[in-house]
Design a protein around this motif. Structure first.
Motif, PDB file in Angstrom:
ATOM      1  N   ILE A  31     -65.224   6.978   9.338  1.00  0.00           N
ATOM      2  CA  ILE A  31     -66.577   6.795   8.429  1.00  0.00           C
ATOM      3  C   ILE A  31     -66.372   7.216   6.620  1.00  0.00           C
ATOM      4  O   ILE A  31     -66.661   6.435   5.867  1.00  0.00           O
ATOM      5  N   PHE A  32     -65.539   8.385   6.774  1.00  0.00           N
ATOM      6  CA  PHE A  32     -65.284   8.631   5.180  1.00  0.00           C
ATOM      7  C   PHE A  32     -64.475   7.708   4.477  1.00  0.00           C
ATOM      8  O   PHE A  32     -64.679   7.239   3.688  1.00  0.00           O
ATOM      9  N   CYS A  33     -63.179   7.109   5.222  1.00  0.00           N
ATOM     10  CA  CYS A  33     -62.499   6.118   4.641  1.00  0.00           C
ATOM     11  C   CYS A  33     -63.197   4.643   4.376  1.00  0.00           C
ATOM     12  O   CYS A  33     -63.017   4.131   3.367  1.00  0.00           O
ATOM     13  N   SER A  34     -64.166   4.396   5.506  1.00  0.00           N
ATOM     14  CA  SER A  34     -64.911   3.296   5.422  1.00  0.00           C
ATOM     15  C   SER A  34     -65.905   3.253   3.939  1.00  0.00           C
ATOM     16  O   SER A  34     -66.094   2.353   3.313  1.00  0.00           O
ATOM     17  N   SER A  35     -66.383   4.562   3.824  1.00  0.00           N
ATOM     18  CA  SER A  35     -67.255   4.887   2.693  1.00  0.00           C
ATOM     19  C   SER A  35     -66.461   4.816   1.443  1.00  0.00           C
ATOM     20  O   SER A  35     -67.209   4.229   0.466  1.00  0.00           O
ATOM     21  N   TRP A  36     -65.246   5.154   1.565  1.00  0.00           N
ATOM     22  CA  TRP A  36     -64.419   4.936   0.239  1.00  0.00           C
ATOM     23  C   TRP A  36     -64.067   3.780   0.006  1.00  0.00           C
ATOM     24  O   TRP A  36     -64.491   3.206  -1.480  1.00  0.00           O
ATOM     25  N   VAL A  37     -63.958   2.511   0.920  1.00  0.00           N
ATOM     26  CA  VAL A  37     -63.722   1.226   0.587  1.00  0.00           C
ATOM     27  C   VAL A  37     -65.099   0.494   0.217  1.00  0.00           C
ATOM     28  O   VAL A  37     -65.144  -0.057  -0.650  1.00  0.00           O
ATOM     29  N   ARG A  38     -66.240   1.094   0.936  1.00  0.00           N
ATOM     30  CA  ARG A  38     -67.495   0.480   0.029  1.00  0.00           C
ATOM     31  C   ARG A  38     -67.720   0.859  -1.147  1.00  0.00           C
ATOM     32  O   ARG A  38     -68.279   0.252  -2.023  1.00  0.00           O
ATOM     33  N   PHE A  39     -67.605   2.199  -1.430  1.00  0.00           N
ATOM     34  CA  PHE A  39     -67.330   2.599  -2.876  1.00  0.00           C
ATOM     35  C   PHE A  39     -66.734   1.744  -3.949  1.00  0.00           C
ATOM     36  O   PHE A  39     -67.173   1.069  -5.060  1.00  0.00           O
ATOM     37  N   LEU A  40     -65.572   1.465  -3.415  1.00  0.00           N
ATOM     38  CA  LEU A  40     -64.571   0.666  -4.166  1.00  0.00           C
ATOM     39  C   LEU A  40     -64.913  -0.883  -4.363  1.00  0.00           C
ATOM     40  O   LEU A  40     -64.907  -1.320  -5.278  1.00  0.00           O
ATOM     41  N   LEU A  41     -65.491  -1.413  -3.108  1.00  0.00           N
ATOM     42  CA  LEU A  41     -66.159  -2.712  -3.186  1.00  0.00           C
ATOM     43  C   LEU A  41     -67.296  -2.828  -4.461  1.00  0.00           C
ATOM     44  O   LEU A  41     -67.431  -3.685  -5.275  1.00  0.00           O
ATOM     45  N   ARG A  42     -67.938  -1.921  -4.375  1.00  0.00           N
ATOM     46  CA  ARG A  42     -69.134  -1.690  -5.109  1.00  0.00           C
ATOM     47  C   ARG A  42     -68.818  -1.640  -6.661  1.00  0.00           C
ATOM     48  O   ARG A  42     -69.434  -2.044  -7.735  1.00  0.00           O
ATOM     49  N   HIS A  43     -67.806  -1.022  -6.921  1.00  0.00           N
ATOM     50  CA  HIS A  43     -67.317  -0.678  -8.504  1.00  0.00           C
ATOM     51  C   HIS A  43     -66.108  -1.508  -8.946  1.00  0.00           C
ATOM     52  O   HIS A  43     -65.784  -1.705 -10.199  1.00  0.00           O
ATOM     53  N   ASP A  44     -65.692  -2.322  -7.888  1.00  0.00           N
ATOM     54  CA  ASP A  44     -64.491  -3.171  -8.319  1.00  0.00           C
ATOM     55  C   ASP A  44     -64.993  -4.605  -8.710  1.00  0.00           C
ATOM     56  O   ASP A  44     -64.885  -5.496  -8.257  1.00  0.00           O
ATOM     57  N   ARG A  45     -65.728  -4.492 -10.274  1.00  0.00           N
ATOM     58  CA  ARG A  45     -66.257  -5.650 -10.552  1.00  0.00           C
ATOM     59  C   ARG A  45     -65.446  -6.719 -10.550  1.00  0.00           C
ATOM     60  O   ARG A  45     -65.827  -7.898 -10.642  1.00  0.00           O
ATOM     61  N   LEU A  46     -64.331  -6.619 -10.824  1.00  0.00           N
ATOM     62  CA  LEU A  46     -63.181  -7.915 -11.010  1.00  0.00           C
ATOM     63  C   LEU A  46     -62.535  -8.133  -9.819  1.00  0.00           C
ATOM     64  O   LEU A  46     -61.480  -8.873  -9.873  1.00  0.00           O
ATOM     65  N   ALA A  47     -63.090  -7.726  -8.758  1.00  0.00           N
ATOM     66  CA  ALA A  47     -62.391  -7.864  -7.459  1.00  0.00           C
ATOM     67  C   ALA A  47     -60.802  -7.819  -7.431  1.00  0.00           C
ATOM     68  O   ALA A  47     -59.940  -8.437  -7.036  1.00  0.00           O
ATOM     69  N   ARG A  48     -60.421  -6.783  -8.027  1.00  0.00           N
ATOM     70  CA  ARG A  48     -58.913  -6.270  -8.117  1.00  0.00           C
ATOM     71  C   ARG A  48     -58.390  -6.308  -6.903  1.00  0.00           C
ATOM     72  O   ARG A  48     -56.954  -6.635  -6.574  1.00  0.00           O
ATOM     73  N   TYR A  49     -58.724  -5.540  -5.865  1.00  0.00           N
ATOM     74  CA  TYR A  49     -58.418  -4.985  -4.816  1.00  0.00           C
ATOM     75  C   TYR A  49     -58.436  -5.803  -3.451  1.00  0.00           C
ATOM     76  O   TYR A  49     -59.650  -6.303  -3.535  1.00  0.00           O
ATOM     77  N   ARG A  50     -57.737  -5.821  -2.617  1.00  0.00           N
ATOM     78  CA  ARG A  50     -57.769  -6.328  -1.298  1.00  0.00           C
ATOM     79  C   ARG A  50     -57.630  -5.115  -0.435  1.00  0.00           C
ATOM     80  O   ARG A  50     -56.996  -4.170  -0.540  1.00  0.00           O
ATOM     81  N   TYR A  51     -58.310  -5.477   0.794  1.00  0.00           N
ATOM     82  CA  TYR A  51     -58.383  -4.144   1.696  1.00  0.00           C
ATOM     83  C   TYR A  51     -57.905  -4.730   3.245  1.00  0.00           C
ATOM     84  O   TYR A  51     -57.850  -5.848   3.495  1.00  0.00           O
ATOM     85  N   LEU A  52     -57.319  -3.658   3.905  1.00  0.00           N
ATOM     86  CA  LEU A  52     -56.682  -4.133   5.144  1.00  0.00           C
ATOM     87  C   LEU A  52     -56.647  -2.704   5.996  1.00  0.00           C
ATOM     88  O   LEU A  52     -56.464  -1.642   5.258  1.00  0.00           O
ATOM     89  N   THR A  53     -57.210  -2.903   7.096  1.00  0.00           N
ATOM     90  CA  THR A  53     -57.320  -1.632   8.099  1.00  0.00           C
ATOM     91  C   THR A  53     -55.971  -1.370   8.488  1.00  0.00           C
ATOM     92  O   THR A  53     -54.943  -2.246   9.036  1.00  0.00           O
ATOM     93  N   ALA A  54     -55.872   0.025   8.839  1.00  0.00           N
ATOM     94  CA  ALA A  54     -54.709   0.624   9.341  1.00  0.00           C
ATOM     95  C   ALA A  54     -54.400   0.119  10.674  1.00  0.00           C
ATOM     96  O   ALA A  54     -53.268   0.176  11.479  1.00  0.00           O
ATOM     97  N   GLN A  55     -55.545  -0.239  11.663  1.00  0.00           N
ATOM     98  CA  GLN A  55     -55.539  -0.461  12.949  1.00  0.00           C
ATOM     99  C   GLN A  55     -55.201  -1.929  13.199  1.00  0.00           C
ATOM    100  O   GLN A  55     -54.839  -2.223  14.242  1.00  0.00           O
ATOM    101  N   SER A  56     -54.910  -2.839  12.162  1.00  0.00           N
ATOM    102  CA  SER A  56     -54.695  -4.275  12.192  1.00  0.00           C
ATOM    103  C   SER A  56     -52.984  -4.035  12.348  1.00  0.00           C
ATOM    104  O   SER A  56     -52.308  -3.224  12.216  1.00  0.00           O
ATOM    105  N   PRO A  57     -52.694  -5.165  12.926  1.00  0.00           N
ATOM    106  CA  PRO A  57     -51.039  -5.369  13.187  1.00  0.00           C
ATOM    107  C   PRO A  57     -50.333  -5.170  11.874  1.00  0.00           C
ATOM    108  O   PRO A  57     -49.314  -4.732  11.789  1.00  0.00           O
ATOM    109  N   LEU A  58     -50.781  -5.783  10.787  1.00  0.00           N
ATOM    110  CA  LEU A  58     -50.156  -5.706   9.510  1.00  0.00           C
ATOM    111  C   LEU A  58     -50.359  -4.193   9.116  1.00  0.00           C
ATOM    112  O   LEU A  58     -49.376  -3.804   8.710  1.00  0.00           O
ATOM    113  N   GLY A  59     -51.460  -3.652   9.166  1.00  0.00           N
ATOM    114  CA  GLY A  59     -51.575  -2.371   8.820  1.00  0.00           C
ATOM    115  C   GLY A  59     -50.694  -1.318   9.492  1.00  0.00           C
ATOM    116  O   GLY A  59     -50.025  -0.495   8.980  1.00  0.00           O
TER     117      GLY A  59
END
Length: 150
Positions: A31-59
Motif C-alpha cells: 500500500i505504501f508503494c502504491s501510494s507512492w505511484v498514486r502520488f507520482l501519477l498525480r504530480h507527473d503532469r507531463l506523463a513522463r513516467y511509466r509504471y510496472l509492478t514487480a509482481q509482473s513477469p517483466l518486473g
C-alpha cells in the motif's frame, strides 16, 4: 551495483519493453508503494513516467537481472536512459523528474548514499507494518492505463 546502460536488452530472460521514457518498477501489493505511484501519477503532469509492478513477469525479470530479491521487493527501481537507480537515489531522481518544486529534492543527493540509504532501508523493511499490504496490485484508472506496462 554498476550496470551498462540498457544491459537488460542483452539479457534473454528480460522481455523487450518500451524504455523510451523512464520506468518505475514497484511492489504492487504494498500500500505504501502504491501510494507512492498514486502520488507520482498525480504530480507527473507531463506523463513522463511509466509504471510496472514487480509482481509482473517483466518486473520479476528486471529484479533478477539486477540481482534483487523477487520475494522481498525492498527497493523500487527507476530505469532512466537505460540505467537502473535504486533506493534513495532512485526516489530522489524520480521526484526531481517531476519538475518544480520537486526538483529541489536533488539537494539531497549531496549526502552520500551511505547516509541516505539506511533510512530508505528502514522504511522499506517496515513498509507492510507502516501501511499494510493488498492481495492484488494497484488498478489504474482508464486514463492512467496507458502509463502502465503490463
Amino acid at each position: 551495483m554498476r550496470q551498462r546502460p540498457y544491459s537488460y536488452r542483452n539479457d534473454a530472460s528480460v522481455p523487450a519493453f518500451a524504455d523510451d521514457r523512464p520506468v518505475i518498477v514497484f511492489d504492487g501489493e504494498c500500500i505504501f508503494c502504491s501510494s507512492w505511484v498514486r502520488f507520482l501519477l498525480r504530480h507527473d503532469r507531463l506523463a513522463r513516467y511509466r509504471y510496472l509492478t514487480a509482481q509482473s513477469p517483466l518486473g520479476q525479470a528486471l529484479y533478477r537481472h539486477y540481482g534483487l530479491s523477487v520475494r522481498n521487493f525492498e527497493s523500487n527501481i527507476l530505469i532512466e536512459d537505460g540505467v537502473a537507480h535504486f533506493k534513495s537515489d532512485g526516489s530522489i531522481r524520480t521526484l526531481a523528474g517531476l519538475g518544480w518544486p520537486w526538483s529541489l529534492m536533488n539537494i539531497c543527493r549531496i549526502l552520500p548514499a551511505a547516509l541516505r540509504d539506511p533510512l530508505y532501508d528502514l522504511v522499506a523493511k517496515n513498509r507492510y507494518r507502516i501501511a499494510g499490504r493488498r492481495s492484488s496490485c494497484v488498478v489504474p484508472t482508464p486514463e492512467e492505463r496507458g502509463r502502465f506496462i503490463t
